[in-house]
Design an enzyme around this catalytic site. Structure first.
Site, PDB file in Angstrom:
ATOM      1  N   ARG A  20      25.350 -17.037   6.877  1.00 62.17           N
ATOM      2  CA  ARG A  20      26.502 -17.490   6.149  1.00 62.17           C
ATOM      3  C   ARG A  20      26.701 -18.072   5.603  1.00 62.17           C
ATOM      4  NH1 ARG A  20      26.916 -22.619   7.609  1.00 62.17           N
ATOM      5  NH2 ARG A  20      25.751 -23.679   9.728  1.00 62.17           N
TER       6      ARG A  20
ATOM      7  N   HIS B 154       1.515  -1.228   0.331  1.00 62.78           N
ATOM      8  CA  HIS B 154       0.039   0.390   0.030  1.00 62.78           C
ATOM      9  C   HIS B 154       0.849   0.664   0.155  1.00 62.78           C
ATOM     10  CE1 HIS B 154      -3.228  -2.588   0.940  1.00 62.78           C
ATOM     11  NE2 HIS B 154      -2.719  -3.592   1.476  1.00 62.78           N
TER      12      HIS B 154
END
Length: 193
Positions: free
Chosen positions: A181, A113
């Site tokens: 990672r 929105h």
């Protein structure tokens, strides 16, 4: 260009459009039917999803409750699993690859929105696609926002809010979700006792 074409193509559109409203009701009726079909009636459940989605793979299982806006903007690959309480606001395309696992209480939200209040209060929205690659695991309570791509072989940790693209072969989590990672070969042996 009608409102549906605007919606699918990433333009601002009027979400209160009568045709879009009818299409949402049809999808909600199918979701209601699906959610009230016995879990053991896998044939009927698969037929409902195949009617609802634009593409399905060979095997899939979506636990109830499941809700979406339109259904026709959802594509799933082979061996797709979604645990309970999933919501897919598919105003734009949501594509999932093969071997995707989704934990409970996850949401995939293509709709957004405008920040401008005058535009927003007039039921004007936008929608951008979501793409999830192959072999992805999405933990519980994850929210995936519009215009996000998640790469192959990636794990998204529980509770994450994914606001930006996540590459392949990584562990990512947080709010906002970020790469922690790479997934390494030794991770294969982590849980073997």
């Amino acid at each position: 260009m009608n409102e549906k074409e605007k919606m699918i193509n990433g333009y601002l559109y009027f979400s209160g459009d009568e045709d879009l409203y009818k299409e949402r009701l049809e999808a909600k009726d199918l979701c209601f039917k699906y959610n009230n079909t016995a879990p053991s009636d896998t044939k009927a459940r698969m037929e409902i999803i195949r009617k609802l989605f634009s593409k399905t793979g060979e095997f899939f299982n979506i636990e109830s409750d499941f809700w979406c806006d339109y259904g026709y903007n959802i594509e799933i690959g082979n061996h797709f699993y979604v645990n309970h309480n999933c919501v897919m606001l598919d105003c734009a395309k949501i594509k999932f690859g093969d071997n995707v696992l989704i934990a409970p209480n996850c949401g995939f939200y293509t709709a957004g929105h405008p920040l401008d209040v005058e535009t927003r209060i007039n039921w004007i929205e936008f929608a951008y696609p979501i793409t999830v690659g192959n072999n992805v695991w999405i933990g519980a309570n994850v929210s995936v926002m519009p215009n996000v791509t998640i790469g192959d072989n990636t794990v998204i940790g529980a509770g994450s809010v994914v606001t930006k693209d996540i590459p392949s072969n990584v562990l990512a989590f947080g709010n906002p979700c970020r790469v922690i990672r790479e997934i390494k070969p030794e991770d294969k042996f982590k849980y073997i006792k």
